[in-house]
Design a protein around this motif. Sequence first.
Motif, PDB file in Angstrom:
ATOM      1  N   ARG A 242       0.762  -1.158   0.237  1.00 26.09           N
ATOM      2  CA  ARG A 242       0.177  -0.005   0.111  1.00 26.09           C
ATOM      3  C   ARG A 242       0.994   1.257  -0.008  1.00 26.09           C
ATOM      4  O   ARG A 242       0.536   2.250  -0.899  1.00 26.09           O
ATOM      5  CB  ARG A 242      -1.031  -0.023   1.242  1.00 26.09           C
ATOM      6  CG  ARG A 242      -2.242  -0.777   1.207  1.00 26.09           C
ATOM      7  CD  ARG A 242      -3.221  -0.492   2.182  1.00 26.09           C
ATOM      8  NE  ARG A 242      -2.598  -0.585   3.546  1.00 26.09           N
ATOM      9  CZ  ARG A 242      -2.445  -1.679   4.605  1.00 26.09           C
ATOM     10  NH1 ARG A 242      -2.746  -2.606   3.778  1.00 26.09           N
ATOM     11  NH2 ARG A 242      -1.986  -1.459   5.732  1.00 26.09           N
ATOM     12  N   GLU A 243       2.010   1.283   0.954  1.00 26.68           N
ATOM     13  CA  GLU A 243       2.684   2.468   1.180  1.00 26.68           C
ATOM     14  C   GLU A 243       3.755   2.795  -0.202  1.00 26.68           C
ATOM     15  O   GLU A 243       3.925   3.649  -0.378  1.00 26.68           O
ATOM     16  CB  GLU A 243       3.652   2.376   2.398  1.00 26.68           C
ATOM     17  CG  GLU A 243       2.643   2.448   3.610  1.00 26.68           C
ATOM     18  CD  GLU A 243       3.589   2.385   4.806  1.00 26.68           C
ATOM     19  OE1 GLU A 243       4.556   2.019   4.992  1.00 26.68           O
ATOM     20  OE2 GLU A 243       3.006   2.522   6.056  1.00 26.68           O
ATOM     21  N   ARG A 244       4.250   1.675  -0.772  1.00 26.62           N
ATOM     22  CA  ARG A 244       5.026   1.724  -1.821  1.00 26.62           C
ATOM     23  C   ARG A 244       4.612   2.469  -2.872  1.00 26.62           C
ATOM     24  O   ARG A 244       5.354   2.917  -3.906  1.00 26.62           O
ATOM     25  CB  ARG A 244       5.839   0.373  -2.191  1.00 26.62           C
ATOM     26  CG  ARG A 244       4.765  -0.361  -3.156  1.00 26.62           C
ATOM     27  CD  ARG A 244       5.295  -1.864  -3.341  1.00 26.62           C
ATOM     28  NE  ARG A 244       6.605  -1.846  -3.929  1.00 26.62           N
ATOM     29  CZ  ARG A 244       7.420  -2.829  -4.280  1.00 26.62           C
ATOM     30  NH1 ARG A 244       6.706  -4.082  -4.423  1.00 26.62           N
ATOM     31  NH2 ARG A 244       8.483  -2.934  -4.707  1.00 26.62           N
ATOM     32  N   LYS A 245       3.302   2.521  -3.257  1.00 26.39           N
ATOM     33  CA  LYS A 245       2.674   3.215  -4.230  1.00 26.39           C
ATOM     34  C   LYS A 245       2.862   4.620  -4.290  1.00 26.39           C
ATOM     35  O   LYS A 245       2.897   5.270  -5.244  1.00 26.39           O
ATOM     36  CB  LYS A 245       1.285   2.958  -4.320  1.00 26.39           C
ATOM     37  CG  LYS A 245       0.805   1.744  -4.773  1.00 26.39           C
ATOM     38  CD  LYS A 245      -0.554   1.253  -4.579  1.00 26.39           C
ATOM     39  CE  LYS A 245      -0.759  -0.067  -5.116  1.00 26.39           C
ATOM     40  NZ  LYS A 245      -2.009  -0.725  -4.218  1.00 26.39           N
TER      41      LYS A 245
ATOM     42  N   PHE B 165      10.147   1.036   2.054  1.00 26.23           N
ATOM     43  CA  PHE B 165      10.952   0.042   2.612  1.00 26.23           C
ATOM     44  C   PHE B 165      11.841   0.512   3.662  1.00 26.23           C
ATOM     45  O   PHE B 165      11.910  -0.120   4.589  1.00 26.23           O
ATOM     46  CB  PHE B 165      11.811  -0.259   1.213  1.00 26.23           C
ATOM     47  CG  PHE B 165      12.959  -1.249   1.664  1.00 26.23           C
ATOM     48  CD1 PHE B 165      12.105  -2.680   1.599  1.00 26.23           C
ATOM     49  CD2 PHE B 165      14.089  -1.398   1.823  1.00 26.23           C
ATOM     50  CE1 PHE B 165      13.003  -3.875   1.754  1.00 26.23           C
ATOM     51  CE2 PHE B 165      14.998  -2.434   2.141  1.00 26.23           C
ATOM     52  CZ  PHE B 165      14.356  -3.755   2.037  1.00 26.23           C
ATOM     53  N   ALA B 166      12.070   1.805   3.890  1.00 28.47           N
ATOM     54  CA  ALA B 166      12.778   2.360   4.863  1.00 28.47           C
ATOM     55  C   ALA B 166      11.861   1.983   6.294  1.00 28.47           C
ATOM     56  O   ALA B 166      12.470   1.674   7.553  1.00 28.47           O
ATOM     57  CB  ALA B 166      13.011   3.909   4.929  1.00 28.47           C
TER      58      ALA B 166
ATOM     59  N   SER C 223      16.569  -5.207   0.117  1.00 28.34           N
ATOM     60  CA  SER C 223      16.180  -4.370  -0.870  1.00 28.34           C
ATOM     61  C   SER C 223      14.499  -4.887  -1.187  1.00 28.34           C
ATOM     62  O   SER C 223      14.109  -5.836  -0.689  1.00 28.34           O
ATOM     63  CB  SER C 223      16.800  -4.542  -2.338  1.00 28.34           C
ATOM     64  OG  SER C 223      16.496  -5.928  -2.916  1.00 28.34           O
ATOM     65  N   PRO C 224      13.895  -3.903  -1.768  1.00 27.01           N
ATOM     66  CA  PRO C 224      12.432  -4.363  -2.048  1.00 27.01           C
ATOM     67  C   PRO C 224      12.369  -5.625  -2.749  1.00 27.01           C
ATOM     68  O   PRO C 224      11.356  -6.552  -2.496  1.00 27.01           O
ATOM     69  CB  PRO C 224      11.719  -3.295  -2.752  1.00 27.01           C
ATOM     70  CG  PRO C 224      12.748  -1.869  -2.203  1.00 27.01           C
ATOM     71  CD  PRO C 224      14.026  -2.441  -2.082  1.00 27.01           C
TER      72      PRO C 224
END
Length: 138
Positions: A56-59, A66-67, A110-111
């Motif tokens: 949800r947040e990576r959008k 990721f942090a 990493s993602p």
Amino acid sequence: MPALEFFKDKERGVLDPRVFERAREVAERLARGGLKSSQFRNYFAELRALENRFERERKGDEALAFARLVPQLELLKAKLFYNTRPQGPLRNAREFVAFMEEALEAGKRSPKDFEAMMKYVEAVLAYFYAFGEGGGRK
């Protein structure tokens, strides 16, 4: 033991099929070690919740998402270790804790590694059900 690597070609996102061979080997050891499926399921559910939040947040901002994810993975690792205390539910599941610690460490890189780690842990869980409690394939 070398660090857990997921990719044949990380740049293009090509997973190494040996990851799934390793998943099967790990699952067989976990099943022989007496880990309960509910114990594994509980941690997998926490990982899935973290994955959903990350997605949800990576959008908005993948780097920021990721942090925020990495400390949550560290917290999950801390919970694992806490549960190995003498009265803890994982006191006899050190192999599971080692597997999860290795996976979480790899997933923090990493993602892409996090996504691959989720597939790896899911594969271990699937094989664990096949070999574990009532799975029949010993």
